[in-house]
Design a protein around this motif. Sequence first.
Motif, PDB file in Angstrom:
ATOM      1  N   GLU A  40       9.694  18.095  -6.002  1.00 46.02           N
ATOM      2  CA  GLU A  40       9.140  16.944  -5.159  1.00 46.02           C
ATOM      3  C   GLU A  40       7.621  17.179  -5.240  1.00 46.02           C
ATOM      4  OE1 GLU A  40      11.812  15.654  -1.662  1.00 46.02           O
ATOM      5  OE2 GLU A  40      11.300  17.146  -2.036  1.00 46.02           O
ATOM      6  N   ALA A  41       7.403  18.022  -4.980  1.00 46.50           N
ATOM      7  CA  ALA A  41       5.720  18.549  -4.866  1.00 46.50           C
ATOM      8  C   ALA A  41       5.342  17.973  -6.151  1.00 46.50           C
ATOM      9  CB  ALA A  41       5.788  20.171  -4.607  1.00 46.50           C
ATOM     10  N   ALA A  42       5.645  18.435  -7.454  1.00 45.44           N
ATOM     11  CA  ALA A  42       5.030  17.763  -8.699  1.00 45.44           C
ATOM     12  C   ALA A  42       5.745  16.591  -8.531  1.00 45.44           C
ATOM     13  CB  ALA A  42       5.882  19.109  -9.756  1.00 45.44           C
ATOM     14  N   ALA A  43       6.384  16.036  -8.837  1.00 44.61           N
ATOM     15  CA  ALA A  43       6.129  15.250  -9.019  1.00 44.61           C
ATOM     16  C   ALA A  43       5.005  14.136  -8.377  1.00 44.61           C
ATOM     17  CB  ALA A  43       7.899  14.424  -8.506  1.00 44.61           C
ATOM     18  N   LEU A  44       4.917  14.552  -6.694  1.00 46.67           N
ATOM     19  CA  LEU A  44       3.954  13.412  -5.326  1.00 46.67           C
ATOM     20  C   LEU A  44       2.747  14.229  -6.463  1.00 46.67           C
ATOM     21  CD1 LEU A  44       3.743  12.418  -3.451  1.00 46.67           C
ATOM     22  CD2 LEU A  44       3.137  15.059  -2.171  1.00 46.67           C
ATOM     23  N   ALA A  45       2.218  15.366  -7.060  1.00 45.54           N
ATOM     24  CA  ALA A  45       1.212  15.623  -7.536  1.00 45.54           C
ATOM     25  C   ALA A  45       1.168  14.627  -8.601  1.00 45.54           C
ATOM     26  CB  ALA A  45       1.145  16.974  -8.069  1.00 45.54           C
ATOM     27  N   GLY A  46       1.502  14.164  -9.455  1.00 42.14           N
ATOM     28  CA  GLY A  46       1.516  14.070 -11.051  1.00 42.14           C
ATOM     29  C   GLY A  46       1.179  12.243 -10.276  1.00 42.14           C
ATOM     30  N   LYS A  47       2.090  11.582  -9.298  1.00 39.56           N
ATOM     31  CA  LYS A  47       1.352  10.362  -8.551  1.00 39.56           C
ATOM     32  C   LYS A  47      -0.153  10.384  -8.407  1.00 39.56           C
ATOM     33  CE  LYS A  47       5.910   8.347  -8.644  1.00 39.56           C
ATOM     34  NZ  LYS A  47       6.273   6.702  -9.540  1.00 39.56           N
ATOM     35  N   VAL A  48      -0.120  11.583  -7.040  1.00 42.41           N
ATOM     36  CA  VAL A  48      -0.816  11.046  -6.652  1.00 42.41           C
ATOM     37  C   VAL A  48      -2.132  10.718  -7.348  1.00 42.41           C
ATOM     38  CG1 VAL A  48      -2.825  12.650  -5.043  1.00 42.41           C
ATOM     39  CG2 VAL A  48      -0.795  12.201  -4.353  1.00 42.41           C
ATOM     40  N   GLU A  49      -2.303  12.097  -8.893  1.00 41.05           N
ATOM     41  CA  GLU A  49      -3.150  11.774  -9.621  1.00 41.05           C
ATOM     42  C   GLU A  49      -3.322  10.531 -10.444  1.00 41.05           C
ATOM     43  OE1 GLU A  49      -4.865  14.834 -13.591  1.00 41.05           O
ATOM     44  OE2 GLU A  49      -2.981  14.997 -12.701  1.00 41.05           O
ATOM     45  N   ALA A  50      -2.412  10.112 -10.296  1.00 43.70           N
ATOM     46  CA  ALA A  50      -2.363   8.579 -11.098  1.00 43.70           C
ATOM     47  C   ALA A  50      -2.507   7.817 -10.627  1.00 43.70           C
ATOM     48  CB  ALA A  50      -0.983   8.323 -11.911  1.00 43.70           C
ATOM     49  N   ALA A  51      -2.680   7.439  -9.461  1.00 44.42           N
ATOM     50  CA  ALA A  51      -3.210   6.683  -8.153  1.00 44.42           C
ATOM     51  C   ALA A  51      -5.545   6.499  -8.247  1.00 44.42           C
ATOM     52  CB  ALA A  51      -2.480   6.446  -6.919  1.00 44.42           C
ATOM     53  N   ALA A  52      -5.655   7.830  -8.325  1.00 51.40           N
ATOM     54  CA  ALA A  52      -7.123   8.059  -8.322  1.00 51.40           C
ATOM     55  C   ALA A  52      -6.856   7.796  -9.664  1.00 51.40           C
ATOM     56  CB  ALA A  52      -7.013   9.432  -7.964  1.00 51.40           C
ATOM     57  N   GLN A  53      -6.516   8.101 -10.485  1.00 48.80           N
ATOM     58  CA  GLN A  53      -6.966   7.455 -12.234  1.00 48.80           C
ATOM     59  C   GLN A  53      -7.434   5.927 -12.233  1.00 48.80           C
ATOM     60  OE1 GLN A  53      -5.478   9.230 -14.494  1.00 48.80           O
ATOM     61  NE2 GLN A  53      -5.970  11.862 -14.522  1.00 48.80           N
ATOM     62  N   ASP A  54      -6.663   5.226 -11.121  1.00 47.40           N
ATOM     63  CA  ASP A  54      -6.312   3.812 -11.475  1.00 47.40           C
ATOM     64  C   ASP A  54      -7.995   3.139 -10.999  1.00 47.40           C
ATOM     65  OD1 ASP A  54      -3.476   3.711 -11.943  1.00 47.40           O
ATOM     66  OD2 ASP A  54      -2.868   3.207 -10.447  1.00 47.40           O
ATOM     67  N   PRO A  58       1.041  -1.586  -0.077  1.00 53.17           N
ATOM     68  CA  PRO A  58       0.080   0.099   0.136  1.00 53.17           C
ATOM     69  C   PRO A  58       1.358   1.505  -0.423  1.00 53.17           C
ATOM     70  CG  PRO A  58       0.304  -0.996   2.758  1.00 53.17           C
ATOM     71  CD  PRO A  58       1.019  -2.438   1.197  1.00 53.17           C
ATOM     72  N   PHE A  59       2.328   0.723   0.921  1.00 50.98           N
ATOM     73  CA  PHE A  59       3.115   2.234   0.058  1.00 50.98           C
ATOM     74  C   PHE A  59       3.871   2.463  -0.560  1.00 50.98           C
ATOM     75  CE2 PHE A  59       3.272   0.498   4.642  1.00 50.98           C
ATOM     76  CZ  PHE A  59       2.659   2.156   5.838  1.00 50.98           C
ATOM     77  N   VAL A  60       4.077   1.643  -2.247  1.00 50.10           N
ATOM     78  CA  VAL A  60       3.659   2.233  -3.246  1.00 50.10           C
ATOM     79  C   VAL A  60       2.788   1.927  -4.095  1.00 50.10           C
ATOM     80  CG1 VAL A  60       4.867   1.136  -5.304  1.00 50.10           C
ATOM     81  CG2 VAL A  60       5.418   0.277  -2.949  1.00 50.10           C
ATOM     82  N   ARG A  61       1.447   2.081  -3.902  1.00 51.28           N
ATOM     83  CA  ARG A  61       0.351   2.199  -4.429  1.00 51.28           C
ATOM     84  C   ARG A  61      -0.305   3.934  -4.376  1.00 51.28           C
ATOM     85  NH1 ARG A  61      -2.694  -3.437  -3.681  1.00 51.28           N
ATOM     86  NH2 ARG A  61      -4.455  -2.286  -5.294  1.00 51.28           N
ATOM     87  N   GLY A  62      -0.114   3.922  -3.455  1.00 53.93           N
ATOM     88  CA  GLY A  62      -1.295   5.496  -3.141  1.00 53.93           C
ATOM     89  C   GLY A  62      -0.472   6.542  -2.176  1.00 53.93           C
TER      90      GLY A  62
END
Length: 287
Positions: A273-287, A216-220
């Motif tokens: 880091e903030a920009a990369a994190l926003a991208g990760k969070v957005e991608a996770a929300a779309q999974d 879960p720490f890798v996924r979101g």
Amino acid sequence: MTARSTPAPDPDRSWGGADLDLDAYLARIGYRGPLAPTEETLRGLHRAHLAAIPFENVSVLLGEQPRLDLKSVQDKLVRRERGGYCYEHNGLFAAVAERVGFGVACLAARVSVGAHGLRPATHVVLAVVDLQGMAWVADVGFGGTGLLEPIRLADGAREQQGDRGFSVHRVDAGEWVLRTTTDEQTTDLYSFTLEPRYRVDHEVGNYYTATHPDSPFVRGLTAQRTSAGERSVLRGTRLVTSRAGGEEAVELAPAEVSTVLADVFGIVLEPAEAAALAGKVEAAAQD
């Protein structure tokens, strides 16, 4: 395991208390209480640690595997004022307890809450023995639904801590369970045995937790901070704040996450880091 009758530390079995920058740690958590290895000290350090240092996985989500040696953990959680997950939090707290004079053992636990089957024993919990020979379960690395203070390591031990009750149960000859109770229900948080584990054991679990696609720490994203009056939990873009009067939930835009991390959890990210994190969070929300 006793508080003051142990031989010289074995570097493979010690938690590095002799190398801890205790003054820097105490300043980080804002603790000015007693430092004798007593129940009062253990409870005070536990509460202060939870209130000051957040539970979070930002680095893992950005592709970094946390290092568990004391120097690295101190640099991240104390000097850089970031948070971490159980291996980092409880590894640091083990070194603190060892330095103060408690007996300390790290134990492996299987998280039960939210599980749909048997999970691997990848959580770390501490057994701490005070000057009077009393054994306690201490855990500053479980996140928003965990212990506020240590609880006796004794079958049937119960405590009300803030808005939750906690209890310890010996369920068979070798297994123990920590449970939490709210107005709505009683839930098993995790089970554990009393076999001591060491940093070399944690390296294996840490690798799984930080790299396996099912972790879960890798996924979101998650960030959590706990005090007696408030529990704040961020998962993805959903921030839930629990107080005595109830819960408040807010849905964030991915670009807002880094601001909330700074304002609510004290986690300040560099712009990249903030920009990369926003991208990760957005991608996770779309999974």
